[in-house]
Structure formats: C-alpha cells, structure tokens
Design a protein around this motif. Structure first.
Motif, PDB file in Angstrom:
ATOM      1  N   VAL A 246      55.384  35.647  53.075  1.00  0.00           N
ATOM      2  CA  VAL A 246      54.242  34.963  52.459  1.00  0.00           C
ATOM      3  C   VAL A 246      53.332  36.002  51.816  1.00  0.00           C
ATOM      4  O   VAL A 246      53.100  37.080  52.370  1.00  0.00           O
ATOM      5  CB  VAL A 246      53.479  34.142  53.514  1.00  0.00           C
ATOM      6  N   GLY A 247      52.799  35.669  50.660  1.00  0.00           N
ATOM      7  CA  GLY A 247      51.893  36.581  49.979  1.00  0.00           C
ATOM      8  C   GLY A 247      50.469  36.440  50.468  1.00  0.00           C
ATOM      9  O   GLY A 247      50.087  35.416  51.037  1.00  0.00           O
ATOM     10  N   ARG A 248      49.705  37.475  50.240  1.00  0.00           N
ATOM     11  CA  ARG A 248      48.271  37.425  50.522  1.00  0.00           C
ATOM     12  C   ARG A 248      47.521  38.272  49.507  1.00  0.00           C
ATOM     13  O   ARG A 248      48.028  39.281  49.034  1.00  0.00           O
ATOM     14  CB  ARG A 248      47.963  37.890  51.946  1.00  0.00           C
ATOM     15  N   ARG A 249      46.334  37.834  49.197  1.00  0.00           N
ATOM     16  CA  ARG A 249      45.460  38.587  48.297  1.00  0.00           C
ATOM     17  C   ARG A 249      44.948  39.810  49.053  1.00  0.00           C
ATOM     18  O   ARG A 249      44.401  39.693  50.140  1.00  0.00           O
ATOM     19  CB  ARG A 249      44.304  37.691  47.873  1.00  0.00           C
ATOM     20  N   ILE A 250      45.120  41.005  48.479  1.00  0.00           N
ATOM     21  CA  ILE A 250      44.634  42.201  49.162  1.00  0.00           C
ATOM     22  C   ILE A 250      43.288  42.667  48.624  1.00  0.00           C
ATOM     23  O   ILE A 250      42.511  43.266  49.365  1.00  0.00           O
ATOM     24  CB  ILE A 250      45.671  43.350  49.155  1.00  0.00           C
ATOM     25  N   PHE A 251      43.008  42.393  47.368  1.00  0.00           N
ATOM     26  CA  PHE A 251      41.665  42.646  46.867  1.00  0.00           C
ATOM     27  C   PHE A 251      41.502  42.000  45.499  1.00  0.00           C
ATOM     28  O   PHE A 251      42.479  41.691  44.824  1.00  0.00           O
ATOM     29  CB  PHE A 251      41.346  44.153  46.788  1.00  0.00           C
ATOM     30  N   VAL A 252      40.247  41.771  45.144  1.00  0.00           N
ATOM     31  CA  VAL A 252      39.879  41.303  43.808  1.00  0.00           C
ATOM     32  C   VAL A 252      38.816  42.244  43.281  1.00  0.00           C
ATOM     33  O   VAL A 252      37.814  42.509  43.953  1.00  0.00           O
ATOM     34  CB  VAL A 252      39.322  39.866  43.819  1.00  0.00           C
ATOM     35  N   ASP A 253      39.043  42.789  42.114  1.00  0.00           N
ATOM     36  CA  ASP A 253      38.032  43.578  41.431  1.00  0.00           C
ATOM     37  C   ASP A 253      37.462  42.723  40.296  1.00  0.00           C
ATOM     38  O   ASP A 253      38.146  41.825  39.788  1.00  0.00           O
ATOM     39  CB  ASP A 253      38.642  44.866  40.869  1.00  0.00           C
ATOM     40  N   LYS A 254      36.211  42.969  39.944  1.00  0.00           N
ATOM     41  CA  LYS A 254      35.598  42.237  38.828  1.00  0.00           C
ATOM     42  C   LYS A 254      35.115  43.257  37.814  1.00  0.00           C
ATOM     43  O   LYS A 254      34.182  44.027  38.077  1.00  0.00           O
ATOM     44  CB  LYS A 254      34.438  41.363  39.310  1.00  0.00           C
ATOM     45  N   VAL A 255      35.790  43.283  36.675  1.00  0.00           N
ATOM     46  CA  VAL A 255      35.502  44.249  35.618  1.00  0.00           C
ATOM     47  C   VAL A 255      35.468  43.499  34.287  1.00  0.00           C
ATOM     48  O   VAL A 255      36.308  42.624  34.043  1.00  0.00           O
ATOM     49  CB  VAL A 255      36.573  45.357  35.565  1.00  0.00           C
ATOM     50  N   PHE A 256      34.496  43.822  33.441  1.00  0.00           N
ATOM     51  CA  PHE A 256      34.348  43.154  32.148  1.00  0.00           C
ATOM     52  C   PHE A 256      34.237  41.637  32.312  1.00  0.00           C
ATOM     53  O   PHE A 256      34.798  40.860  31.536  1.00  0.00           O
ATOM     54  CB  PHE A 256      35.515  43.496  31.203  1.00  0.00           C
ATOM     55  N   ASN A 257      33.532  41.211  33.380  1.00  0.00           N
ATOM     56  CA  ASN A 257      33.303  39.793  33.695  1.00  0.00           C
ATOM     57  C   ASN A 257      34.581  39.044  34.069  1.00  0.00           C
ATOM     58  O   ASN A 257      34.613  37.813  34.023  1.00  0.00           O
ATOM     59  CB  ASN A 257      32.628  39.057  32.516  1.00  0.00           C
ATOM     60  N   VAL A 258      35.601  39.775  34.458  1.00  0.00           N
ATOM     61  CA  VAL A 258      36.893  39.162  34.750  1.00  0.00           C
ATOM     62  C   VAL A 258      37.326  39.507  36.178  1.00  0.00           C
ATOM     63  O   VAL A 258      37.265  40.656  36.591  1.00  0.00           O
ATOM     64  CB  VAL A 258      37.951  39.657  33.741  1.00  0.00           C
ATOM     65  N   ALA A 259      37.764  38.490  36.915  1.00  0.00           N
ATOM     66  CA  ALA A 259      38.355  38.709  38.240  1.00  0.00           C
ATOM     67  C   ALA A 259      39.802  39.146  38.085  1.00  0.00           C
ATOM     68  O   ALA A 259      40.583  38.493  37.392  1.00  0.00           O
ATOM     69  CB  ALA A 259      38.283  37.442  39.071  1.00  0.00           C
ATOM     70  N   MET A 260      40.125  40.277  38.721  1.00  0.00           N
ATOM     71  CA  MET A 260      41.477  40.837  38.645  1.00  0.00           C
ATOM     72  C   MET A 260      41.986  41.018  40.072  1.00  0.00           C
ATOM     73  O   MET A 260      41.486  41.863  40.811  1.00  0.00           O
ATOM     74  CB  MET A 260      41.467  42.191  37.922  1.00  0.00           C
ATOM     75  N   ALA A 261      42.989  40.222  40.463  1.00  0.00           N
ATOM     76  CA  ALA A 261      43.459  40.222  41.847  1.00  0.00           C
ATOM     77  C   ALA A 261      44.785  40.947  41.984  1.00  0.00           C
ATOM     78  O   ALA A 261      45.585  41.029  41.039  1.00  0.00           O
ATOM     79  CB  ALA A 261      43.599  38.788  42.348  1.00  0.00           C
TER      80      ALA A 261
END
Length: 267
Positions: A246-261
């Motif tokens: 099963v997958g899991r989100r390890i982190f989300v960065d927010k750069v240039f107003n965009v969520a990048m997971a």
C-alpha cells in the motif's frame, strides 16, 4: 541477491536544476530535506537505481544502456553554470539487460538507447539522495501513448527488481501545468487532485488502486493539473512495481503556490 525487498517511490522532482541553485533550494527546502534523509530510511543501500522519468518518452519502452551516461540539460533560462553540472554516477548495462528481460517475459516489447543521458528529473533528486554519485543508475522511458494500464503492467513486470537490491523511483510531479505555477488558483487545484492521488495510492486493494489511477481523468481538476500527463505516468509504473504494498504520502512541499507530493510503497 539481496534478501531485503526495497520500497519503491514516486518523487515530485520540482522545477529545473533547483537543487544546484541556492535561492531555489531555499524555496524547495522541504523537498531537499526529505530527499536527503530518504536513504537513511532504507534497510540497505541499493545496488542500483531504476528511474522512470517523466522527461523521456518513446514509441516503445526504452532503457538506457550507457556505462557512463552523459548529462542532458533539458531546461532553459537558468544560470550558465547549471549547464556544466556533472552527476557522474555510472550506468549499469547489466541492470538495463535485466529490465529488458523482465519486460520481455511479460510480453512487453522494449528498445535500448546507448546514448541517453541523465535528465533533470533524474539527476536533480538523486544528487540530494546520493550526492557521492556512487550508485549505478538506469533510466526507463515512458511510452508516448501514456496508457496508464500499460505502464502499470510494465511496473508489475519489474517488481522482482525490488528483491534484487534495485531501488525503483518514478520521477515526475503531482501537478504539472506550466501556466499554473505561481498563480493563486493553482493551490486548490493542485490540492484537490493530489487528494485524489493520495486516496488512490492508499487503497489497500491493488485492483481497486489500479482502477482509480487508470481513471485519473475523472478526478477533480485532473486536466487543469495535468494538461499533458507526462509527469503523472511514472506513478503508474511505480504502482505496478508496488504489487500488494500500500502506498503512503511521505511529504508534500508547496512551491510556486502548488502542492507537490511524494509517495512511498513498502517498508
């Protein structure tokens, strides 16, 4: 053979050669920190790395076979020195041959490219993860038809590599609309679509998980997030290689107003 199965990852690799530019590295501080810490989370050091990169597509799956891959500066408008970056990791003709063998056993045709070099979707994150560039790297292209199921099946064919000491990384972005970066309305769009992806990769039933990802265009804001899905499709290969993990989100960065997971499958 390594007796410890390695996890597999989808990494949102950010924009251009940011990990080599001080001001941009501050903007991507969370991604830089998380990627630099990622190797310590593995139970063993990979013997080699297979990267499915959103910056390479061919009519058939194609594998890089160079023993000493060159660099590809596939970006524009950055400082002059970023066109002289070297990430001198070796290639692995043996791994390239193994990748083609496994694809062939699954009835998936492939080609090889002895000249393909490291694109920024490859060397930018790996520079943070393994700055000494000591681990051999092989790249696998996307198929230009972007068929999600076909890419999932390719990943399924390659999942045995995880038992052989190979780290499989899909390198793309959960949001990739060049017109949207920096725009205020990009934030809710990127977050809505990422929520769909997170729910999909967290689905414990691999059949249901694949179905959700195959039907990604039905997700909220799907085409606003990916007008062209080149940076999304590497996730499909990773999901196939994940098997029952099963997958899991390890982190989300927010750069240039965009969520990048970024996501991880397996321990």
């Amino acid at each position: 053979m390594n007796n410890t199965q390695l996890p597999t990852f989808f990494i949102s690799h950010g924009g251009g050669p940011w990990s080599y530019i001080d001001d941009m590295k501050k903007q991507f501080a969370k991604t830089a920190r998380e990627l630099s810490q990622l190797p310590a989370s593995l139970t063993c050091k990979p013997t080699a790395i297979l990267v499915i990169t959103g910056h390479w597509e061919e009519s058939e799956f194609t594998v890089s076979t160079a023993a000493s891959p060159p660099m590809r500066y596939d970006y524009s408008g950055f400082p002059e020195y970023t066109y002289r970056i070297k990430y001198p990791a070796p290639g692995s003709p043996a791994l390239a041959s193994r990748v083609r063998e496994l694809l062939g056993q699954a009835g998936i045709s492939s080609k090889e490219d002895p000249h393909r070099g490291f694109d920024h979707g490859t060397f930018v994150p790996l520079f943070l993860m393994y700055p000494d560039a000591s681990i051999p790297i092989v790249m696998l292209s996307l198929k230009s038809d972007y068929d999600p199921l076909e890419h999932i099946r390719a990943g399924e064919a390659l999942k045995l590599l995880r038992d052989e000491g190979i780290l499989i990384i899909g390198s793309g972005l959960t949001y990739h609309n060049m017109r949207g970066f920096g725009q205020a309305d990009a934030t809710p769009v990127s977050e809505q679509f990422e929520q769909y992806l997170n729910e999909a990769i967290s689905e414990p039933n691999p059949v249901n998980r694949a179905e959700k990802l195959i039907n990604w265009e039905t997700a909220p804001a799907a085409r606003l997030t990916h007008p062209r899905e080149d940076h999304l499709i590497p996730l499909m290969v990773v999901v196939g290689a994940a098997g029952n993990d099963v997958g899991r989100r390890i982190f989300v960065d927010k750069v240039f107003n965009v969520a990048m997971a970024s996501y991880r499958f397996g321990d």
